[in-house]
Scaffold this active site. Structure first.
Site, PDB file in Angstrom:
ATOM      1  N   CYS A 332      34.782  48.708  51.820  1.00 45.29           N
ATOM      2  CA  CYS A 332      34.711  47.741  50.707  1.00 45.29           C
ATOM      3  C   CYS A 332      36.022  46.966  50.717  1.00 45.29           C
ATOM      4  CB  CYS A 332      34.522  48.433  49.365  1.00 45.29           C
ATOM      5  SG  CYS A 332      33.277  49.746  49.349  1.00 45.29           S
ATOM      6  N   GLY A 334      37.166  43.685  50.485  1.00 42.10           N
ATOM      7  CA  GLY A 334      37.656  42.526  49.746  1.00 42.10           C
ATOM      8  C   GLY A 334      38.527  42.896  48.567  1.00 42.10           C
ATOM      9  N   ASP A 402      37.210  51.939  48.936  1.00 44.72           N
ATOM     10  CA  ASP A 402      37.887  51.403  47.749  1.00 44.72           C
ATOM     11  C   ASP A 402      36.792  50.818  46.868  1.00 44.72           C
ATOM     12  OD1 ASP A 402      39.708  50.444  45.927  1.00 44.72           O
ATOM     13  OD2 ASP A 402      40.339  48.745  47.150  1.00 44.72           O
ATOM     14  N   CYS A 455      40.267  52.062  41.135  1.00 47.76           N
ATOM     15  CA  CYS A 455      41.314  51.646  40.202  1.00 47.76           C
ATOM     16  C   CYS A 455      40.808  51.880  38.786  1.00 47.76           C
ATOM     17  CB  CYS A 455      41.683  50.182  40.418  1.00 47.76           C
ATOM     18  SG  CYS A 455      43.166  49.698  39.490  1.00 47.76           S
TER      19      CYS A 455
END
Length: 519
Positions: A332, A334, A402, A455
């Site tokens: 992932c 980007g 991610d 995140c």
């Protein structure tokens, strides 16, 4: 109870007793904040001729015939905030363009920036205060006037702008965007000024004893569901939850990543006037400014990246591995920050990174971010592992996931996100996270490692997702203790095997890391 932690003057310094204003004062005199980080009134052109903005504003505070005086930094902040609420824009994208269009630099730009981000961070608490001061729900106030009142209330409660200047400049702003509401705005702001922020929290917040989550939510301007999620992730420690909320309301630092083999972090720090990072071997802390204008960034020797993102990407790259180590995958990728760091590390180790991104425009960003590195960008869905011949099963030695997430770990950088995200966002996101992690576990070879990163500290996006995906994948999976993969002596990493970074502990975004080895 201490209110939100943005710096403020505490008392208004220009007009004696708090809450008193000079009737009819519309001047800019006294409008300059006294704090070194604060903005000031619009500057004067050296040539003497007034520079008018597209909002009818005059940098010298002059009035165009037949039009109200509009303070340009405040009006730019208003336009950015209105775009966020009206168009679902992102402040970090629209504000820089507005500053450039209006030619705002230096302290004027800094003031507009603080008003924009500060107002967005504190919107929840400001709305509660405006509702009380106005005697009506803030949602019943016309949107242009509502946004102007938020900016005025922020100045009154969180900056050293003198009270009369905050009120008069906001009334000027309302005169430009909602002319029929100037008297209303004046009355509301005068009422807001009768208390400081602590006084308003004491009046409006639920009891800390009987409703601690509700109290923290209003005191530190976060939705209650997010406060509850943070508290759960922190083991119910409400004191540390409050410290996290305080950090979310602070201006975040700017971190650079010195790309391995292309830049030395010590030399880069000297070059940009920054300082080496505390934890990541590649981090450089910037004192401010526009990092995109640095030659090191323009030349691809460094990129802007939170230190926590550097740490989790480097942890995957340094996890012990038996057998070959030349085929890496970022599932992932980007917009390309972690792919840029992994690509630089791969170049030093004769490895190659495949970077997958499903959105075409983000795939282009990845290609730009990794130019000159041994990175192959695929514009496809990472869940197609096994069906796409370019993503074969059991092929890769190291895989990073991610995963798309709520972004609750980076609210200090994206202040509008706390008001846009809803609990209903979680089910589709966590389903996607499990599918991507399962695909990563199919893609990695036996004995290879997968790093799962979000995140967000929300336990449903972290521990629950990892547990469910590893249970359902159909392969034997071992958890690798991630703590030794981070710098020695780094505090507050918990009991393992996963790691949760925190703004209030580590000065990073709240990044979660799990490292899994396929058996």
């Amino acid at each position: 109870m201490t209110g939100p932690s943005e710096p403020r003057g505490g008392r208004f310094s220009a007009d004696g007793p708090r809450g008193r204003f000079a009737d009819g004062d519309r001047s800019r005199e006294g409008g300059r904040p006294t704090g070194g980080q604060r903005g000031e009134r619009p500057g004067r052109r050296a040539e003497g001729a007034p520079r008018e903005g597209r909002f009818g504003a005059d940098r010298r505070g002059g009035r165009r015939p037949g039009r109200p005086t509009v303070d340009l930094p405040r009006h730019v902040a208003y336009q950015a905030i209105a775009a966020v609420h009206r168009d679902d824009a992102y402040a970090n994208l629209v504000l820089p363009a507005m500053l450039r269009d209006e030619g705002l630099t230096g302290r004027d730009a800094a003031f507009a920036t603080e008003l924009t981000y500060g107002t967005l961070r504190h919107t929840g608490t400001l709305d509660a205060i405006i509702t009380d001061a106005a005697g009506r729900d803030v949602q019943r106030i016309d949107p242009p006037v509502r946004d102007a009142l938020r900016i005025g209330a922020y100045q009154l409660l969180h900056t050293r702008v003198p009270a009369h200047a905050a009120v008069s400049s906001t009334v000027d702003l309302v005169r430009a965007v909602g002319p029929g509401a100037t008297g209303f705005a004046n009355a509301v702001l005068r009422e807001v000024a009768t208390r400081d922020v602590d006084g308003w929290v004491e009046k409006l917040a639920p009891s800390a004893q009987t409703d601690p989550i509700g109290h923290l939510a209003l005191a530190y301007s976060h939705p209650q569901w997010i406060v509850r999620a943070f508290a759960e992730a922190l083991g119910g420690d409400l004191g540390e939850t409050a410290r996290l909320l305080i950090e979310d309301n602070e201006r975040p630092p700017v971190h650079l990543c010195a790309r391995p083999g292309l830049a030395d972090p010590i030399e880069l720090a000297d070059e940009v006037g920054g300082a080496p990072g505390a934890f990541s071997p590649y981090a450089v802390y910037l004192p401010g400014g526009a990092p995109g204008e640095l030659s090191a960034v323009a030349e691809g020797r460094a990129h802007v990246q939170d230190e926590g993102s550097q740490l989790v990407a480097n942890a995957l790259a340094t996890a012990p591995l038996d057998g070959p180590d030349g085929r890496w995958l970022d599932l992932c990728a980007g917009p390309g920050g972690k792919a840029g760091l992994l690509g630089a590390l791969a170049a030093q180790r004769d490895a190659r990174l495949t970077a997958v991104e499903v959105a075409e425009h983000r795939a282009r960003l990845v290609a730009h971010a990794t130019r000159g590195l041994p990175v192959n960008v695929l514009n496809t869905d990472g869940r197609t592992v096994g069906a796409d011949p370019k993503l074969p099963e059991g092929h890769f030695d190291r895989v990073l996931v991610d995963a798309p997430c709520t972004g609750l770990g980076s609210l200090r950088r994206r202040p509008e996100s706390r008001w846009r995200r809803q609990p209903s966002d979680l089910p589709p996101l966590t389903r996607l996270q499990r599918e991507l992690l399962t695909a990563a576990l199919r893609a990695v070879r036996p004995g290879g490692v997968v790093g799962y990163v979000t995140c967000s500290p929300h336990v449903v996006e972290t521990h629950v997702t990892v547990t469910e995906a590893s249970r359902r994948c159909g392969f034997p999976i071992d958890f690798v203790d991630a703590r030794p993969l981070l710098p020695a002596g780094m505090p507050g990493l918990g009991d393992g095997p996963t790691v949760q970074l925190w703004p209030q502990r580590h000065g990073t975004d709240a990044m979660f890391l799990a490292v899994l080895r396929r058996g």
